[in-house]
Design an enzyme around this catalytic site. Structure first.
Site, short mmCIF file in Angstrom:
data_model
loop_
_atom_site.label_atom_id
_atom_site.label_comp_id
_atom_site.label_asym_id
_atom_site.label_seq_id
_atom_site.Cartn_x
_atom_site.Cartn_y
_atom_site.Cartn_z
N HIS A 81 0.82 -1.21 0.00
CA HIS A 81 0.00 0.00 0.00
C HIS A 81 0.86 1.27 0.00
CE1 HIS A 81 -3.22 2.79 0.90
NE2 HIS A 81 -4.09 1.80 0.78
N HIS A 168 9.57 14.21 9.04
CA HIS A 168 10.13 13.60 10.24
C HIS A 168 11.05 12.48 9.77
CE1 HIS A 168 10.34 11.02 13.80
NE2 HIS A 168 9.94 12.07 14.53
#
Length: 492
Positions: A81, A168
């Protein structure tokens, strides 16, 4: 008044149960309930379904994002995914006592907190999108974590809505939004050829010419080709229609659906629609289902021997010497009744031989009227709640020199709710007008009543809008609202 918001965060972990358990544990906030959890090893992704009041579910989502950032390292993550974050997408969905606009405000708050607490940049999508190009999730997630990581600092189109232009290091970026209920629906094919699944997905998804409100992609899952889809409005594009479309496309390649799955939850109405589709029951209505009839009767929505018991509590609440519910709630109720009458007339014509040529138009009208009816029913409580918020803000302003901002925000929300009611009622009026020549003329009086209720809803809602605008100093907001009001006044 109780409010219910659903949150369906998708985390990029579908293989390590301990990590998923830890994320769920972090989201245990009073007032929040876990409805479902789904893990998929091939996708390497889990979908968690939470429901609770708006403040609690927002805090639960924020904490879940934080825990996922501790446990999931996207530099080592692999799965079928697409993903761009450890917490990939965090949508909020209105369930009861809240509107889609309320969920937009929740999403904006959650996005700001995610950056503030965890230094994870945030993008807003669907109804919360800050720019039109970010309405669709796939536009934001293009290139996935690796592509965004390499591009975010130099490409202005990649600049996050909240936070600095850097991902991040291990948790990537997160997409937060507000949307209607979405059904994650997958069809497994009796082949291992993933290229076939990709071709079928391309045919079925709206972006490449397929069905409206369908997004799709092809994957190899558990050794089978899978057509993976998100259905963003099952009222207008029913699950059964999607399955039949996939089945037809599969036949072109000499394969067939072997099974299908629902990831997360699905509204009961979607399955009722599927039953009607495949069984071809004449004049089917959800009230024909035993459990629905029992729930309506036991809940006081349908009185045996009369309808009075269902409407009387609301009428008596209106008559009580209290500020809420008031004219705004009554306007929303009038609009909901107009939608109900229109649906009744359309439903009585659909399936009849005399009106078969209008089957598509009638089905479309029924689907849209159903959605509008539900939204207006929610607005009955939302209007009352917004008024209470205004009163609370005025009280707070007396005790705080910085309370003016809260008053302005509350007044804006108290303006948005009736404005939405007026716009929805106006749309109902247009649908009712289209129904006149394609439905039974003996039911013309019902459509006449619907039109009268539409006018009452619009007039009442706009009166509430005007009262709130007089108190607002934000010229840009007032101008935007008046621009939206103008065509409604002209069309009355």
């Amino acid at each position: 008044m109780s409010t219910l918001v659903e949150c369906v965060p998708n985390f990029s972990e579908g293989r390590d149960k301990a990590k998923v358990d830890a994320i769920i544990e972090a989201m245990k906030v009073p007032g929040v309930f876990l409805l479902d959890r789904e893990m998929d090893a091939d996708h390497n992704r889990c979908v968690i379904t939470l429901v609770g009041d708006r403040e609690s579910v927002a805090e639960a989502a924020i904490r879940g994002v934080g825990k996922a950032a501790e446990l999931i390292d996207l530099t080592k993550h692999q799965g079928a995914h697409p993903r761009m974050g450890a917490s990939d997408v965090v949508p909020f969905i209105p369930i009861d006592g809240v509107t889609l606009e309320d969920c937009v405000q929740i999403a904006r708050h959650v996005g700001a907190e995610i950056w503030k607490r965890y230094q994870i940049p945030v993008y807003f999508y669907e109804a919360a999108a800050a720019i039109p190009e970010r309405t669709n999730l796939e536009n934001i997630r293009r290139g996935q974590f690796e592509g965004i990581r390499d591009d975010i600092a130099t490409n202005p189109a990649r600049k996050p809505d909240v936070g600095d232009s850097r991902v991040h290091p291990t948790a990537g970026a997160t997409v937060v939004g507000a949307r209607k209920f979405l059904v994650a629906y997958n069809v497994f094919l009796n082949t291992t050829d993933v290229d076939v699944a990709k071709k079928i997905a391309k045919a079925v998804r709206f972006s490449s010419g397929g069905l409206r409100y369908v997004k799709g992609a092809g994957f190899l899952v558990r050794g089978q080709a899978q057509v993976s889809m998100n259905l963003t409005d099952t009222d207008q594009t029913p699950v059964a229609r999607v399955f039949e479309y996939v089945k037809r496309e599969a036949a072109r390649y000499g394969v067939a659906p072997q099974s299908s799955e629902i990831v997360g939850l699905i509204p009961k109405k979607s399955l009722e629609d599927a039953a009607e589709w495949f069984l071809q029951v004449e004049n089917f209505d959800s009230s024909l289902i035993l459990e629905n009839r029992l729930a309506a009767v036991m809940g006081g929505k349908m009185a045996v021997g009369g309808l009075r018991a269902g409407v009387e509590p609301f009428v008596e609440q209106l008559a009580a010497p209290t500020a809420v519910p008031g004219g705004g709630s009554a306007s929303a109720a009038a609009g909901a009744m107009a939608a109900g009458l229109g649906a009744m007339v359309a439903g009585m014509a659909r399936g009849k031989k005399a009106y078969l040529q209008y089957e598509g138009e009638l089905s479309e009208a029924l689907a849209r009227l159903s959605a509008l009816r539900e939204e207006l029913k929610a607005a009955i409580d939302a209007d009352a709640e917004s008024f209470k918020t205004v009163m609370a803000a005025y009280k707070m302003a007396k005790d705080s020199p910085n309370g003016g901002g809260a008053v302005s925000d509350a007044l804006k929300q108290a303006t948005r709710v009736p404005l939405g009611v007026a716009e929805k009622a106006s749309e109902i009026g247009r649908i009712v007008e289209r129904l006149k020549p394609i439905t039974n003329p003996n039911m013309a009086s019902d459509l006449t009543v619907a039109e009268a209720l539409v006018r009452a809803a619009i007039d009442g809602a706009l009166a509430n809008v005007e009262i709130n605008l007089k108190e607002l100093q934000d010229e840009a907001f007032v101008a935007d609202v008046r621009a939206r009001v103008a065509p409604l006044v002209k069309g009355r």
